[in-house]
Write a protein that holds these residues in place. Structure first.
Motif, PDB file in Angstrom:
ATOM      1  N   ASP A  19      24.904   9.102  -4.990  1.00 24.22           N
ATOM      2  CA  ASP A  19      26.285   9.452  -5.306  1.00 24.22           C
ATOM      3  C   ASP A  19      27.118   9.477  -4.012  1.00 24.22           C
ATOM      4  OD1 ASP A  19      28.476  10.733  -6.937  1.00 24.22           O
ATOM      5  OD2 ASP A  19      28.073  12.340  -5.493  1.00 24.22           O
ATOM      6  N   THR A  35      28.099  12.934  -2.702  1.00 22.38           N
ATOM      7  CA  THR A  35      26.992  13.696  -2.121  1.00 22.38           C
ATOM      8  C   THR A  35      26.670  13.199  -0.724  1.00 22.38           C
ATOM      9  OG1 THR A  35      26.084  14.032  -4.335  1.00 22.38           O
ATOM     10  CG2 THR A  35      24.619  14.445  -2.493  1.00 22.38           C
ATOM     11  N   PRO A  89      22.841  19.339   1.096  1.00 19.54           N
ATOM     12  CA  PRO A  89      23.040  19.630  -0.321  1.00 19.54           C
ATOM     13  C   PRO A  89      21.702  19.964  -0.983  1.00 19.54           C
ATOM     14  CG  PRO A  89      24.218  17.637   0.311  1.00 19.54           C
ATOM     15  CD  PRO A  89      23.346  18.012   1.471  1.00 19.54           C
ATOM     16  N   ASP A  99      21.106  20.570  -4.262  1.00 13.67           N
ATOM     17  CA  ASP A  99      20.915  20.015  -5.607  1.00 13.67           C
ATOM     18  C   ASP A  99      21.747  18.749  -5.721  1.00 13.67           C
ATOM     19  OD1 ASP A  99      20.096  19.727  -8.215  1.00 13.67           O
ATOM     20  OD2 ASP A  99      21.617  21.095  -9.028  1.00 13.67           O
ATOM     21  N   PRO A 100      21.303  17.680  -5.047  1.00 13.36           N
ATOM     22  CA  PRO A 100      22.124  16.459  -5.011  1.00 13.36           C
ATOM     23  C   PRO A 100      22.310  15.851  -6.387  1.00 13.36           C
ATOM     24  CG  PRO A 100      19.923  16.038  -4.146  1.00 13.36           C
ATOM     25  CD  PRO A 100      20.040  17.524  -4.321  1.00 13.36           C
ATOM     26  N   ARG A 101      23.496  15.299  -6.598  1.00 16.15           N
ATOM     27  CA  ARG A 101      23.787  14.635  -7.873  1.00 16.15           C
ATOM     28  C   ARG A 101      22.925  13.393  -8.023  1.00 16.15           C
ATOM     29  NH1 ARG A 101      30.094  13.791  -8.629  1.00 16.15           N
ATOM     30  NH2 ARG A 101      29.288  12.943 -10.577  1.00 16.15           N
ATOM     31  N   ARG A 102      22.641  13.092  -9.265  1.00 20.48           N
ATOM     32  CA  ARG A 102      21.764  11.966  -9.563  1.00 20.48           C
ATOM     33  C   ARG A 102      22.381  10.652  -9.115  1.00 20.48           C
ATOM     34  NH1 ARG A 102      19.433  10.763 -15.645  1.00 20.48           N
ATOM     35  NH2 ARG A 102      18.094   8.996 -15.125  1.00 20.48           N
ATOM     36  N   ARG A 137      22.571   6.308  -8.991  1.00 23.51           N
ATOM     37  CA  ARG A 137      22.756   5.264 -10.002  1.00 23.51           C
ATOM     38  C   ARG A 137      21.776   4.132  -9.743  1.00 23.51           C
ATOM     39  NH1 ARG A 137      26.525   0.848 -10.004  1.00 23.51           N
ATOM     40  NH2 ARG A 137      27.205   1.641  -7.970  1.00 23.51           N
TER      41      ARG A 137
END
Length: 492
Positions: free
Chosen positions: A354, A357, A372, A374-377, A379
């Motif tokens: 992301d 992030t 970070p 809890d990094p965002r998922r 793609r």
């Protein structure tokens, strides 16, 4: 339906719908319908005259046989006539000698179970794709295929009665592939019960290939009857046995087929000859780890239907009863390293983090903050890169053939340090490679294993992108090991 007729029909439908998969001429593809008509006439003893396609210098009637024409220059079609005296062929208005190579069949019987298959080395659609030339086996090759099939059938009826019963009912054809092709075995949704495979070294490997590929035919048939998922066909999922992202349906195929391979080697484990013992243990443990990893990922899928979840649960139950613990340290180490290396490499190749992030991580590193947690998922963007690392190749060699591994020269580099258990030296070696080549995927994956990094195993794409982002902002990349340790403090 004949396996080759099924493949032809699916290709012909694509041709007439305007979505061909290759440059095969329309007449040659659609015209094969006439070959099906001629085959029916020959088998029924009816008279007919019909134009049939000539493909790679041969006229083939599915389930009947193949006539190799005396000339190999491209010819669009021949005229076939059935008469009381037999079959006649005209090419370009002239009669040609007709010598049919009948469809070769093999029948085997062991412990009251019968198997009868076509050993197809002639039909144009036998390899499940574009038409290929006939490649008749020579007598020695044919004898070897017959021998291995017979020995595999004896093994299957002895040690694997369930799969043997399935094969007796479902296996229709075995297609010999050229030994130079890197294909262990293959099957097709359009050719139920057909298995294409390269030559095998033993009846055990032959039997494994048959068991594995028939499972794909079973799943294909099941998917025609019920819905196991509603997740579409986007290739965005990780399959531990593949280098490329896969759709949900491919995961369902894979876990079902490979759990059968686990069961196969589990049943064989204590009866293998010394020459196959290590390979059997490796195959059992490696495939079990791969299936377990895939099942873990599938447990979080929301696209499975109720039947799909039952399907996955049934596979998990089958896996659970197989004792797949490695008995030799080299095999245990190889399975652990290879599966981790593959998973990290897959993410580095196909997952894009992301952007927000990444920006936050770069700013936090430069500002002395925390990574970070809890990094965002990311793609999934399928890429073309594939192939295994040197570390994986060396682990496999040491597990399967220790004496050959011992003969490997030039044992410098982080891969050999890792194999010796010298993790600090391996980490420094991989870090040095990254200083010279920051985009080196195998170096990042090797560093993940050397440091046993949670962050590099979970989100290697984010770590690499942050490394690149800091270098872009400051003109100097941060030390890779320090950056990894920084992420590891917050990425749980």
């Amino acid at each position: 339906m004949s396996h080759s007729a099924g493949v032809w029909l699916s290709r012909a439908l694509r041709q007439v719908l305007g979505t061909p998969t290759d440059a095969t001429p329309l007449w040659s593809e659609v015209g094969w319908f006439n070959a099906v008509v001629a085959a029916a006439a020959v088998r029924a003893g009816l008279r007919c005259e019909v134009a049939v396609p000539v493909v790679h210098g041969a006229v083939t009637l599915p389930t009947v046989g193949t006539c190799l024409l005396p000339h190999r220059f491209p010819v669009g079609h021949a005229t076939l006539r059935t008469t009381p005296a037999g079959v006649e062929l005209d090419v370009a208005g002239r009669p040609v000698p007709v010598r049919w190579e009948p469809v070769p069949r093999q029948r085997g019987t062991a412990r009251g179970r019968v198997i009868e298959v076509v050993l197809d080395d002639l039909e144009p659609y036998r390899e499940f794709g574009a038409p290929v030339p006939p490649r008749p086996l020579d007598p020695a090759e044919r004898d070897e295929w017959h021998k291995l099939l017979g020995e595999a059938w004896d093994l299957l009826t002895t040690r694997h009665p369930g799969p043997a019963e399935e094969l007796s009912a479902g296996l229709a054809a075995v297609v010999p592939l050229d030994s130079r092709r890197d294909v262990f075995a293959a099957s097709s949704a359009a050719a139920f019960g057909a298995v294409a495979m390269s030559p095998k070294r033993s009846a055990t490997e032959f039997g494994e290939a048959l068991v594995h590929e028939l499972q794909h035919s079973k799943v294909n048939a099941l998917l025609d009857l019920v819905e196991l998922h509603d997740g579409g066909d986007a290739p965005v999922h990780y399959a531990p046995w593949r280098d490329d992202p896969r759709p949900v349906e491919a995961l369902l195929h894979g876990v079902y087929a490979f759990v059968s391979v686990v069961e196969f080697w589990h049943a064989q484990r204590d009866v293998l000859p010394p020459s196959l013992a290590r390979r059997g243990e490796f195959n059992l443990c490696h495939r079990a780890r791969q299936v377990g990893s895939a099942l873990d990922g599938m447990s979080r899928l929301t696209s499975l239907t109720d039947l799909g979840r039952e399907f996955v649960a049934a596979v998990a139950a089958r896996l659970a009863v197989c004792d797949a613990v490695a008995r030799t340290p080299e095999v245990a180490a190889a399975v652990e390293a290879m599966t981790a290396d593959h998973a990290v490499t897959w993410r580095l190749r196909h997952v894009r983090p992301d952007p927000g992030t990444v920006s936050a991580a770069v700013a936090a590193w430069l500002g002395g903050g925390e990574a970070p947690g809890d990094p965002r998922r990311g793609r999934v963007v399928p890429a073309t890169a594939s192939g295994e690392s040197l570390l994986t190749a060396l682990h496999r060699l040491r597990a399967l053939d220790p004496s050959e591994f011992d003969r490997v020269a030039n044992r410098r580099g982080p891969e050999f340090a890792h194999l010796r258990g010298e993790r600090d030296a391996a980490a420094e070696g991989y870090a040095a490679r990254l200083r010279a080549a920051p985009h080196d995927v195998t170096a990042w994956a090797g560093l993940a294993l050397a440091l046993d990094s949670t962050a590099l195993r979970r989100v290697p794409e984010l770590v690499r992108a942050t490394h690149r982002g800091v270098a872009a902002r400051t003109g100097a990349a941060p030390p890779a090991a320090e950056l990894v340790a920084w992420f590891d403090r917050t990425v749980g």
